[in-house]
Design a protein around this motif. Structure first.
Motif, PDB file in Angstrom:
ATOM      1  N   VAL A  68       0.724  -1.003   0.012  1.00 53.47           N
ATOM      2  CA  VAL A  68      -0.019  -0.009  -0.030  1.00 53.47           C
ATOM      3  C   VAL A  68       0.945   1.181  -0.029  1.00 53.47           C
ATOM      4  CG1 VAL A  68      -1.691   1.295   1.371  1.00 53.47           C
ATOM      5  CG2 VAL A  68      -1.906  -1.110   1.107  1.00 53.47           C
ATOM      6  N   ALA A  69       2.037   1.330   0.728  1.00 55.72           N
ATOM      7  CA  ALA A  69       3.012   2.422   0.605  1.00 55.72           C
ATOM      8  C   ALA A  69       3.342   2.693  -0.699  1.00 55.72           C
ATOM      9  CB  ALA A  69       4.044   2.085   1.744  1.00 55.72           C
ATOM     10  N   GLU A  70       3.790   1.750  -1.699  1.00 56.55           N
ATOM     11  CA  GLU A  70       4.169   1.900  -2.770  1.00 56.55           C
ATOM     12  C   GLU A  70       2.956   2.294  -3.607  1.00 56.55           C
ATOM     13  OE1 GLU A  70       6.312  -0.647  -6.335  1.00 56.55           O
ATOM     14  OE2 GLU A  70       5.425  -1.708  -4.848  1.00 56.55           O
ATOM     15  N   ALA A  71       1.800   2.188  -3.413  1.00 56.47           N
ATOM     16  CA  ALA A  71       0.603   2.613  -4.043  1.00 56.47           C
ATOM     17  C   ALA A  71       0.558   3.948  -4.046  1.00 56.47           C
ATOM     18  CB  ALA A  71      -0.479   1.605  -3.722  1.00 56.47           C
ATOM     19  N   GLU A  72       0.667   4.366  -2.628  1.00 51.11           N
ATOM     20  CA  GLU A  72       0.506   5.968  -2.380  1.00 51.11           C
ATOM     21  C   GLU A  72       1.358   6.620  -3.136  1.00 51.11           C
ATOM     22  OE1 GLU A  72      -0.426   8.559   1.863  1.00 51.11           O
ATOM     23  OE2 GLU A  72       0.715   6.508   2.015  1.00 51.11           O
ATOM     24  N   GLU A  73       2.725   6.185  -3.553  1.00 51.55           N
ATOM     25  CA  GLU A  73       3.744   7.008  -4.273  1.00 51.55           C
ATOM     26  C   GLU A  73       3.250   7.084  -5.607  1.00 51.55           C
ATOM     27  OE1 GLU A  73       6.476   8.382  -3.115  1.00 51.55           O
ATOM     28  OE2 GLU A  73       5.639   7.875  -1.023  1.00 51.55           O
ATOM     29  N   CYS A  74       2.323   6.332  -6.075  1.00 49.39           N
ATOM     30  CA  CYS A  74       1.702   6.505  -7.463  1.00 49.39           C
ATOM     31  C   CYS A  74       0.465   7.417  -7.607  1.00 49.39           C
ATOM     32  CB  CYS A  74       1.168   5.007  -7.914  1.00 49.39           C
ATOM     33  SG  CYS A  74       2.656   3.744  -8.043  1.00 49.39           S
ATOM     34  N   ILE A  75      -0.015   8.051  -6.543  1.00 50.22           N
ATOM     35  CA  ILE A  75      -1.068   8.933  -6.741  1.00 50.22           C
ATOM     36  C   ILE A  75      -0.360  10.318  -6.888  1.00 50.22           C
ATOM     37  CG2 ILE A  75      -2.974  10.028  -5.456  1.00 50.22           C
ATOM     38  CD1 ILE A  75      -3.036   7.486  -3.818  1.00 50.22           C
ATOM     39  N   ALA A  76      -0.816  10.894  -8.061  1.00 53.04           N
ATOM     40  CA  ALA A  76      -0.410  12.388  -8.386  1.00 53.04           C
ATOM     41  C   ALA A  76      -1.261  13.428  -7.425  1.00 53.04           C
ATOM     42  CB  ALA A  76      -0.484  12.501  -9.879  1.00 53.04           C
ATOM     43  N   GLY A  77      -2.472  13.184  -7.435  1.00 56.06           N
ATOM     44  CA  GLY A  77      -3.190  14.072  -6.552  1.00 56.06           C
ATOM     45  C   GLY A  77      -4.697  13.624  -6.667  1.00 56.06           C
ATOM     46  N   TYR A  78      -5.635  14.667  -6.477  1.00 48.60           N
ATOM     47  CA  TYR A  78      -6.911  14.457  -6.233  1.00 48.60           C
ATOM     48  C   TYR A  78      -7.858  15.384  -6.605  1.00 48.60           C
ATOM     49  CZ  TYR A  78      -5.124  10.972  -2.712  1.00 48.60           C
ATOM     50  OH  TYR A  78      -4.663  10.160  -2.094  1.00 48.60           O
ATOM     51  N   ALA A  79      -9.206  15.022  -6.995  1.00 53.25           N
ATOM     52  CA  ALA A  79     -10.378  16.115  -7.526  1.00 53.25           C
ATOM     53  C   ALA A  79     -11.458  15.673  -7.110  1.00 53.25           C
ATOM     54  CB  ALA A  79     -10.096  16.084  -9.076  1.00 53.25           C
ATOM     55  N   VAL A  80     -12.441  16.528  -7.377  1.00 54.60           N
ATOM     56  CA  VAL A  80     -13.910  16.038  -7.087  1.00 54.60           C
ATOM     57  C   VAL A  80     -14.442  15.476  -8.500  1.00 54.60           C
ATOM     58  CG1 VAL A  80     -16.131  17.090  -6.632  1.00 54.60           C
ATOM     59  CG2 VAL A  80     -14.086  18.256  -5.914  1.00 54.60           C
ATOM     60  N   ALA A  81     -15.107  14.557  -8.261  1.00 53.04           N
ATOM     61  CA  ALA A  81     -15.926  13.926  -9.353  1.00 53.04           C
ATOM     62  C   ALA A  81     -17.338  13.684  -9.043  1.00 53.04           C
ATOM     63  CB  ALA A  81     -15.516  12.467  -9.631  1.00 53.04           C
ATOM     64  N   ASN A  82     -18.223  13.734  -9.838  1.00 54.65           N
ATOM     65  CA  ASN A  82     -19.413  13.639 -10.198  1.00 54.65           C
ATOM     66  C   ASN A  82     -19.854  12.128 -10.816  1.00 54.65           C
ATOM     67  OD1 ASN A  82     -22.561  13.333  -9.730  1.00 54.65           O
ATOM     68  ND2 ASN A  82     -22.811  15.277 -10.653  1.00 54.65           N
ATOM     69  N   ASP A  83     -20.191  10.921 -10.276  1.00 51.12           N
ATOM     70  CA  ASP A  83     -20.590   9.601 -11.023  1.00 51.12           C
ATOM     71  C   ASP A  83     -21.969   9.734 -11.321  1.00 51.12           C
ATOM     72  OD1 ASP A  83     -20.559   7.196 -12.298  1.00 51.12           O
ATOM     73  OD2 ASP A  83     -20.277   6.291 -10.146  1.00 51.12           O
ATOM     74  N   LEU A  84     -22.260  10.246 -12.343  1.00 53.87           N
ATOM     75  CA  LEU A  84     -23.651  10.422 -12.677  1.00 53.87           C
ATOM     76  C   LEU A  84     -24.250   9.122 -13.102  1.00 53.87           C
ATOM     77  CD1 LEU A  84     -23.794  13.797 -14.295  1.00 53.87           C
ATOM     78  CD2 LEU A  84     -25.216  13.593 -12.363  1.00 53.87           C
ATOM     79  N   SER A  85     -25.415   8.509 -12.649  1.00 51.72           N
ATOM     80  CA  SER A  85     -25.901   7.182 -12.853  1.00 51.72           C
ATOM     81  C   SER A  85     -27.325   7.059 -13.111  1.00 51.72           C
ATOM     82  CB  SER A  85     -25.530   6.361 -11.672  1.00 51.72           C
ATOM     83  OG  SER A  85     -24.374   6.539 -11.093  1.00 51.72           O
ATOM     84  N   GLU A  86     -27.388   6.453 -14.360  1.00 55.90           N
ATOM     85  CA  GLU A  86     -29.020   6.093 -14.468  1.00 55.90           C
ATOM     86  C   GLU A  86     -29.544   4.801 -13.861  1.00 55.90           C
ATOM     87  OE1 GLU A  86     -31.791   4.883 -15.741  1.00 55.90           O
ATOM     88  OE2 GLU A  86     -32.851   6.773 -15.727  1.00 55.90           O
ATOM     89  N   ARG A  87     -30.292   5.065 -12.861  1.00 56.65           N
ATOM     90  CA  ARG A  87     -30.556   3.745 -12.137  1.00 56.65           C
ATOM     91  C   ARG A  87     -31.226   2.640 -12.848  1.00 56.65           C
ATOM     92  NH1 ARG A  87     -26.313   4.576  -8.655  1.00 56.65           N
ATOM     93  NH2 ARG A  87     -26.822   6.340  -7.333  1.00 56.65           N
ATOM     94  N   GLU A  88     -32.372   2.961 -13.700  1.00 57.28           N
ATOM     95  CA  GLU A  88     -33.123   2.142 -14.413  1.00 57.28           C
ATOM     96  C   GLU A  88     -32.176   1.307 -15.358  1.00 57.28           C
ATOM     97  OE1 GLU A  88     -36.445   0.031 -15.101  1.00 57.28           O
ATOM     98  OE2 GLU A  88     -36.188   1.721 -13.651  1.00 57.28           O
ATOM     99  N   TYR A  89     -31.254   2.000 -16.113  1.00 59.01           N
ATOM    100  CA  TYR A  89     -30.512   1.220 -16.943  1.00 59.01           C
ATOM    101  C   TYR A  89     -29.260   0.356 -16.118  1.00 59.01           C
ATOM    102  CZ  TYR A  89     -31.423   5.174 -19.937  1.00 59.01           C
ATOM    103  OH  TYR A  89     -31.994   6.109 -20.753  1.00 59.01           O
ATOM    104  N   GLN A  90     -29.008   1.109 -14.748  1.00 58.21           N
ATOM    105  CA  GLN A  90     -27.774   0.240 -14.050  1.00 58.21           C
ATOM    106  C   GLN A  90     -28.595  -1.037 -13.375  1.00 58.21           C
ATOM    107  OE1 GLN A  90     -26.502   2.628 -10.839  1.00 58.21           O
ATOM    108  NE2 GLN A  90     -25.310   1.027 -10.041  1.00 58.21           N
ATOM    109  N   ILE A  91     -29.743  -0.996 -12.805  1.00 61.83           N
ATOM    110  CA  ILE A  91     -30.094  -1.997 -11.991  1.00 61.83           C
ATOM    111  C   ILE A  91     -31.208  -2.849 -12.346  1.00 61.83           C
ATOM    112  CG2 ILE A  91     -30.568  -2.626  -9.450  1.00 61.83           C
ATOM    113  CD1 ILE A  91     -29.307   0.230  -8.754  1.00 61.83           C
ATOM    114  N   PRO A  92     -32.438  -2.297 -12.332  1.00 59.91           N
ATOM    115  CA  PRO A  92     -33.610  -3.194 -12.575  1.00 59.91           C
ATOM    116  C   PRO A  92     -34.125  -3.730 -13.815  1.00 59.91           C
ATOM    117  CG  PRO A  92     -34.284  -0.963 -11.983  1.00 59.91           C
ATOM    118  CD  PRO A  92     -33.059  -0.883 -12.239  1.00 59.91           C
TER     119      PRO A  92
END
Length: 310
Positions: A149-173
């Motif tokens: 996990v420590a090695e993985a942390e070194e691979c992260i350049a940075g962070y941002a905000v995201a919106n994972d918009l999802s159409e639930r009728e297509y996604q689930i039922p």
């Protein structure tokens, strides 16, 4: 000094910039054109963040005006957008799912990435379009079969905000409901406004919020994630190659419309998402028409972004 990397300009013509404080603590925009053509995997893999710090220290970067200019995604179109599902216990519960013991992984097409203030299309036949505020990880160096996990942390350049918009009728039922169909719609991954270097922020303790038409929907903290960012990167590296510039969105907290407590997104709605230290997004929604492009490059001004400290 905390840096905020941004891409400014019309869709397809964004120019790289960095926001930094001057000696008086005033945030200003500086062009990165002398260092890179874009904020992408090549820039991040070639120590672009460190080179930017040095250039700012030596006053090599010209100040620019960003008044009224569109803000694009802070990272040029990534090779991959990798997503983690059900990564907050309360969201798993409101979704009717058992909290996972290992990360739930799915993919979104990279052409879903849009600017944080671009008008957002609701699919023509959609009745269950849903918001999801998420912490986004941006990869800065290749990650494959990482040993820790420590090695993985070194691979992260940075962070941002995201919106994972999802159409639930297509996604689930639906008749052939599946996450890929519900998560791949045009303009369904607004990203930004900034990329903040991993060294400049504690990604494990950031407040996340969402409002719809000014009414609170989500209010949580990244400390509530089941799998934190380095753990996610380490896990994914056992199954795929993560490349510089790739984006990982890490799951949403409770408070989505899928819970049944709130209505889904309708044309004219305004959704605002914010993560502490990473800035605020704002999308106004409209109904896309069949036979026309599904996303829009128009947006509101990014004025005063530099002063937003979410």
């Amino acid at each position: 000094m905390t840096l905020k990397f941004a891409r400014l300009g019309t869709t397809g013509n964004e120019q790289p910039a960095v926001i930094a404080q001057d000696a008086d603590g005033v945030e200003k925009y500086f062009s990165l054109a002398s260092l890179t053509k874009d904020i992408d995997g090549g820039f991040l893999a070639s120590d672009g963040i460190a080179r930017t710090r040095e250039a700012l220290k030596s006053s090599e970067l010209p100040e620019i005006s960003a008044e009224g200019v569109r803000v694009g995604s802070p990272v040029a179109r990534p090779g991959s957008v990798v997503c983690i599902g059900l990564n907050y216990t309360a969201h798993a519960a409101e979704s009717g799912a058992t909290p996972p013991e290992v990360p739930v992984v799915f993919l979104k097409p990279s052409n879903t990435v849009s600017g944080p203030f671009d008008r957002a299309p609701i699919p023509p036949s959609s009745e269950k379009y849903d918001w999801e505020v998420e912490l986004a990880i941006v990869i800065g160096r290749e990650a494959s079969y990482l040993s820790s996990v420590a090695e993985a942390e070194e691979c992260i350049a940075g962070y941002a905000v995201a919106n994972d918009l999802s159409e639930r009728e297509y996604q689930i039922p639906g008749a052939a409901g599946q996450w890929t169909k519900g998560k791949s719609l045009p303009g369904s991954t607004p990203l930004g406004p900034w990329l903040v270097p991993a060294s400049d922020i504690d990604a494990g303790n950031l407040r996340l919020t969402t409002t719809v038409n000014g009414e609170a929907r989500q209010d949580s903290n990244t400390s509530d994630m089941i799998f934190d960012a380095p753990t996610i990167v380490h896990h994914l590296s056992q199954y795929m190659v993560l490349e510089p510039g790739d984006v990982i969105i890490t799951g949403t907290p409770e408070g989505v419309a899928l819970s049944g407590r709130f209505p889904f997104i309708h044309p004219g709605d305004v959704v605002e998402l914010e993560i502490e230290g990473l800035g605020r997004q704002r999308q106004e929604y409209y109904r896309a028409q069949a036979g026309t492009p599904g996303s829009s490059s128009s947006s509101g001004s990014h004025t005063a972004l530099a002063g937003t400290n979410a």
